[in-house]
Design a protein around this motif. Structure first.
Motif, short mmCIF file in Angstrom:
data_model
loop_
_atom_site.label_atom_id
_atom_site.label_comp_id
_atom_site.label_asym_id
_atom_site.label_seq_id
_atom_site.Cartn_x
_atom_site.Cartn_y
_atom_site.Cartn_z
N THR C 27 0.60 -1.15 0.16
CA THR C 27 -0.07 -0.04 0.01
C THR C 27 0.93 1.23 -0.04
N TYR C 29 2.78 4.95 0.70
CA TYR C 29 3.43 5.16 1.85
C TYR C 29 2.67 6.44 2.63
N VAL C 30 1.80 6.88 2.15
CA VAL C 30 0.97 8.18 2.70
C VAL C 30 0.13 7.58 3.80
N THR C 31 -0.49 6.82 3.75
CA THR C 31 -1.38 6.48 4.59
C THR C 31 -1.18 4.77 5.45
N VAL C 32 -0.12 4.53 4.95
CA VAL C 32 0.27 2.99 5.45
C VAL C 32 0.42 2.85 6.92
N ASN C 33 0.68 3.85 7.56
CA ASN C 33 0.35 3.69 9.23
C ASN C 33 -1.12 3.56 9.51
N ASP C 34 -1.99 4.49 9.05
CA ASP C 34 -3.54 4.47 9.20
C ASP C 34 -4.01 2.87 8.76
N ALA C 36 -2.41 0.09 8.91
CA ALA C 36 -1.86 -0.75 9.94
C ALA C 36 -2.79 -0.80 11.27
N ASN C 37 -2.89 0.72 11.59
CA ASN C 37 -3.81 0.79 12.84
C ASN C 37 -5.00 0.31 12.82
N MET C 48 3.37 -5.57 6.06
CA MET C 48 3.58 -4.83 4.96
C MET C 48 4.73 -5.32 4.47
#
Lengths: 280, 280, 280
Positions: C27, C29-34, C36-37, C48
């Protein structure tokens, strides 16, 4: 002159909110999410694309291009060049954020080449980074400003003169941010005394500002007005965010409050809180 | 011995806050923003750079290097090797977080090579990852620990013995985190019983810990003290963050509270809340 | 029928929470943290991995694959193809989010090839993106929907017919999200009237939905039930998040509240708040 600065910033903010500019960002992966949310907070739209084979189409449908070298690699350098070339041809405003220029040869060289070869409109960085591109800095401390380069009341006139000279030489508007921000074109320099020390305790305050500068550049009448609008907006938002800090809050909450403050930022708030003066 | 553990951790935290170490992270793009903000929360400074042509200069101006293989690719592997080589030469501490070792051959091999060829100082992972690098794990569940590998009161002595043996063999300090954390050098192993189950419900708790371990390694007297300081600090911060959870809050709020807790974390809090014991 | 839709969504949510699926995401890299959470909020686990040399092993141990082309590059395209090939062989569900299809030739072509060559299970995007892949869209506005493509009460029957036809042609379930969401397989189309306008003021609402769709696809009985469960869950979570907004809050807080709402989302809430109807 103070009133004029406030008026410029407030009008520029209104222009962003009414025009919903689409901003193409090639930016580092550390703070890219914050950059996107900061643009959305001001009713602008972000689009991120860094692949050379993709950027030509993407930048063509956008209103501004933001280049941030925070996590450069060979592939994204190629993407930046292709995008800058296309944006120049289309006469789109280009914002360059030379993150860490001076800290590595690759960063200094890449930023210098982008600045020299393409029609960069606004150069936004800390004083060490801007000096590194001018070939006058001793060193930077990673992505932070070198303490020796900080603009204070004592050296403000000197910083302003440097900023105007750089703007003239590089044919750009320069926005040098720090405790006191200096925004200049070849003829005029403004000092902005907004912001909170907490902005230095989160990652991305500078990157978000550069992304927003792209939105302002797409919307304002002149690059100087755009840079001033973006710098004042981020500074006032930083103060408003800091004013929400409560016991137990830290940089996690401050990051949230900063986006919230941008989201709610109004013409009236800029008129009330902007601290702008021309430095002669 | 419990008092000694608290004192070590609290002193290590003070050292980070007073020395403001600059930490070079080559880390995955999933949690990189959290890693940067966690470092800033403790008054350290992050710099991210993964391009082989950039890392030599960047790591040279830093005080520690953190390698996290969470989103490996061929380009960042080259960057990790170049950075590790340079950091070893400069005798900078290196922290390795083998995210997902055991889950793919590329991850296991890359982490093993980094561990074998460069002067890694501290190895920080969950038990499945650490076992995978020792060649003794059956399997990992992606980036999560295999339930069969969890350290409990029943097998704590065994985990501690394994950690000391690994530390001796690999000539590193080992920090194996879980419900009970085990931190060991060749001769001493400590159990840390801090933390909150909510840390497993956000992405990045482990990555943030590894990034912070870099800051501690740059500041503490010994790698063992550094690892203990980082593990205890993250654990206590996790508990403090959990104590702020209110009705309606979830992992979004917990993530914010965790950064806030790191931001406000004090020597006194570590003395009050640290639960450290040596495991003989 | 409305009751049936609620029941489907609520059961699908229960299945995710009880099965803890492991979801492989390639996915942006802009929203990858969101992303995952969001997965962790629903008791699923993210992993990822985008390197071609890594994805084969990783996708093999996962329960679903999510492909999001938001920040495509040549390396990640290779990773997507390798992962999709492997996931198809293993009969794992594949979710495709064609972010920005229509905005660049690279995006349109890459998404079309992924859709044509591999066993994509669920296609999730806005109407402009879905039309671009069908070859029927005039243009997209970057990553946002073209206003001409918005589904309203006036054209809902037409949107539903289009969705069913696309589902039949491409042999997928289609989830077209907007103010009114349309979820369809070849024979049945459902309209979902949940969500908040604030979801359009953060980056990643669509990406998070696609990531969650992977978790639902791994857990639900059918792809249609999975897509409906994910769309309804995100919509109801958006409403619950919006209901927490207070004076001074903006998109920073909304982002946090949205994760919190997913974290706390229950079968009972879906029964109370889901607004689903079949469109004949």
């Amino acid at each position: 002159m103070a009133e004029q600065g406030k008026e410029i910033a407030a009008s520029a903010l209104d222009a962003v909110r009414s025009q919903h500019p689409l901003v193409h960002c090639i930016t580092n992966y550390v703070t890219v999410n914050d950059c996107a949310n900061a643009l959305l907070a001001l009713d602008a739209s972000p689009i991120m694309s860094d692949e050379a084979a993709d950027v030509d189409d993407i930048t063509s449908i956008c209103n501004a291009l933001v280049l941030n070298i925070g996590t450069l690699n060979e592939a994204t350098i190629a993407g930046m060049r292709a995008a800058a070339d296309r944006a120049s041809t289309l006469d789109h405003p280009i914002v360059l954020d030379p993150v860490g220029a001076g800290a590595s040869k690759l960063r200094t060289k890449t930023a210098s080449q982008l600045l020299d070869r393409y029609g960069v409109t606004i150069l936004r960085g800390n004083m060490s980074e801007i000096k590194a591109l001018a070939g006058t800095a001793a060193s930077t401390r990673g992505v932070d400003v070198n303490p020796a380069d900080v603009t204070t009341d004592d050296n403000l006139a000197e910083s302003a003169a440097f900023a105007r000279a750089r703007a003239r030489q590089a044919q750009v508007v320069v926005a040098i941010t720090g405790a006191i921000d200096v925004v200049a074109d070849a003829n005029h320099a403004f000092a902005v005394r907004n912001g909170s020390a907490l902005q230095g305790r989160i990652t991305g305050a500078g990157c978000m500002l550069s992304a927003l500068t792209g939105a302002f550049a797409a919307s304002a009448d002149t690059p100087l007005q755009a840079a001033l609008g973006a710098v004042v907006s981020m500074g006032v938002a930083g103060e408003l965010a800091a004013s929400r800090m409560q016991e137990g809050d830290g940089n996690g909450s401050f990051r949230t409050y900063l986006l919230d403050a941008l989201f709610n930022l109004s013409n009236a708030q800029l008129h009330s809180f902007a601290r702008v003066e021309e430095v002669l």
